[in-house]
Design an enzyme around this catalytic site. Structure first.
Site, PDB file in Angstrom:
ATOM      1  N   ALA A  82     116.028  52.493  22.309  1.00  0.00           N
ATOM      2  CA  ALA A  82     116.041  53.247  21.057  1.00  0.00           C
ATOM      3  C   ALA A  82     114.986  54.345  21.102  1.00  0.00           C
ATOM      4  CB  ALA A  82     115.772  52.296  19.890  1.00  0.00           C
ATOM      5  N   ASN A  83     114.835  55.069  20.005  1.00  0.00           N
ATOM      6  CA  ASN A  83     113.748  56.045  19.888  1.00  0.00           C
ATOM      7  C   ASN A  83     113.127  55.909  18.497  1.00  0.00           C
ATOM      8  OD1 ASN A  83     115.000  58.039  17.969  1.00  0.00           O
ATOM      9  ND2 ASN A  83     116.521  58.136  19.610  1.00  0.00           N
ATOM     10  N   ARG A  84     112.078  56.665  18.223  1.00  0.00           N
ATOM     11  CA  ARG A  84     111.265  56.464  17.015  1.00  0.00           C
ATOM     12  C   ARG A  84     111.742  57.245  15.795  1.00  0.00           C
ATOM     13  NH1 ARG A  84     107.082  53.460  18.671  1.00  0.00           N
ATOM     14  NH2 ARG A  84     106.420  53.739  20.829  1.00  0.00           N
TER      15      ARG A  84
END
Ligand code: C5P
Length: 219
Positions: free
Chosen positions: A29-31
């Protein structure tokens, strides 16, 4: 919902991160929190638009008064975008994963002593570029985002031309700006008319200003 300047217009918005599975229980995932995309969806709906809001697994709840389509992966996000009703404008605020795991497992990868797993990657489709380059049914106005840390305007200007979108909303996400994950944003709107620096303001205010500009462009 509202009788504003975008009444009768259909606008597609993507928002949030994507999750790319490694196996049924793990993902990459990413932030992205989805905060800016959610504010944009809300601001467009407040001006009367019919909004289709395609969102990855965001930290924030989707806006009220929009059609929400929840997805996990970039591939699902592209499917949802391509299945949505024809749009007058599209705003791509999602932080789409660049890569997915090509050898994702159907069952949980076990720590069984046979060595470390190796992930192989495949490139995800570029949703913004795909829609920007549609020959039939392309939205009149396609807006992308560019989060950059260096040479913001030069990189975002090149990105606009490479992807074929009409506008790029560029921002400097260097750690010292506090923008990534923060409440404020300082953006530059890049169009064929050049680069326009907006003052630093709350993400809701950026969304409201952008929605007004979209209403002007579609009028
Ligand atoms: O190339 P980059 O990821 O920096 O481009 C950012 C813009 O492109 C954003 O508007 C983002 O939503 C969009 N994008 C997309 N699909 C991808 C990658 C980026 O729609 N696979």
């Amino acid at each position: 919902l509202s009788d504003g300047p975008l009444k009768g217009k259909h606008i597609l918005v993507t928002s949030g991160p994507t999750h790319e599975p490694i196996d049924p229980v793990r993902y990459i995932a990413n932030r992205s929190s989805g905060a800016q995309g959610t504010a944009i969806g809300a601001a467009l709906a407040a001006l009367g638009a019919d909004v289709t809001f395609v969102t990855g697994p965001a930290d924030v709840l989707p806006p009220q008064g929009v059609d929400v389509i929840k997805v996990q992966t970039a591939a699902q996000m592209l499917d949802a975008v391509q299945s949505a009703p024809a749009a007058d404008a599209a705003v791509f605020a999602a932080a789409v994963a660049d890569w997915r795991v090509a050898n994702a497992g159907d069952s949980k990868i076990k720590k069984d002593g046979s060595g470390l797993p190796t992930l192989e990657f495949a490139e995800n489709p570029d949703i913004l570029a795909t829609v920007s380059q549609m020959t039939v049914g392309r939205p009149k106005l396609v807006v992308g985002f560019a989060a950059e840390t260096d040479d913001v305007i030069a990189n975002a200007t090149a990105k606009r031309l490479r992807k074929g979108c009409d506008w790029i909303v560029a921002n400097d996400v260097s750690p010292n700006t506090g923008i990534m994950g923060g409440k404020e944003n300082a953006v530059t709107l890049i169009s064929d008319a050049g680069a326009e620096n907006w003052p630093r303001m709350g993400k809701e205010a950026v969304a409201t200003a952008l929605a007004k500009r979209i209403a002007e462009a579609l009028a």
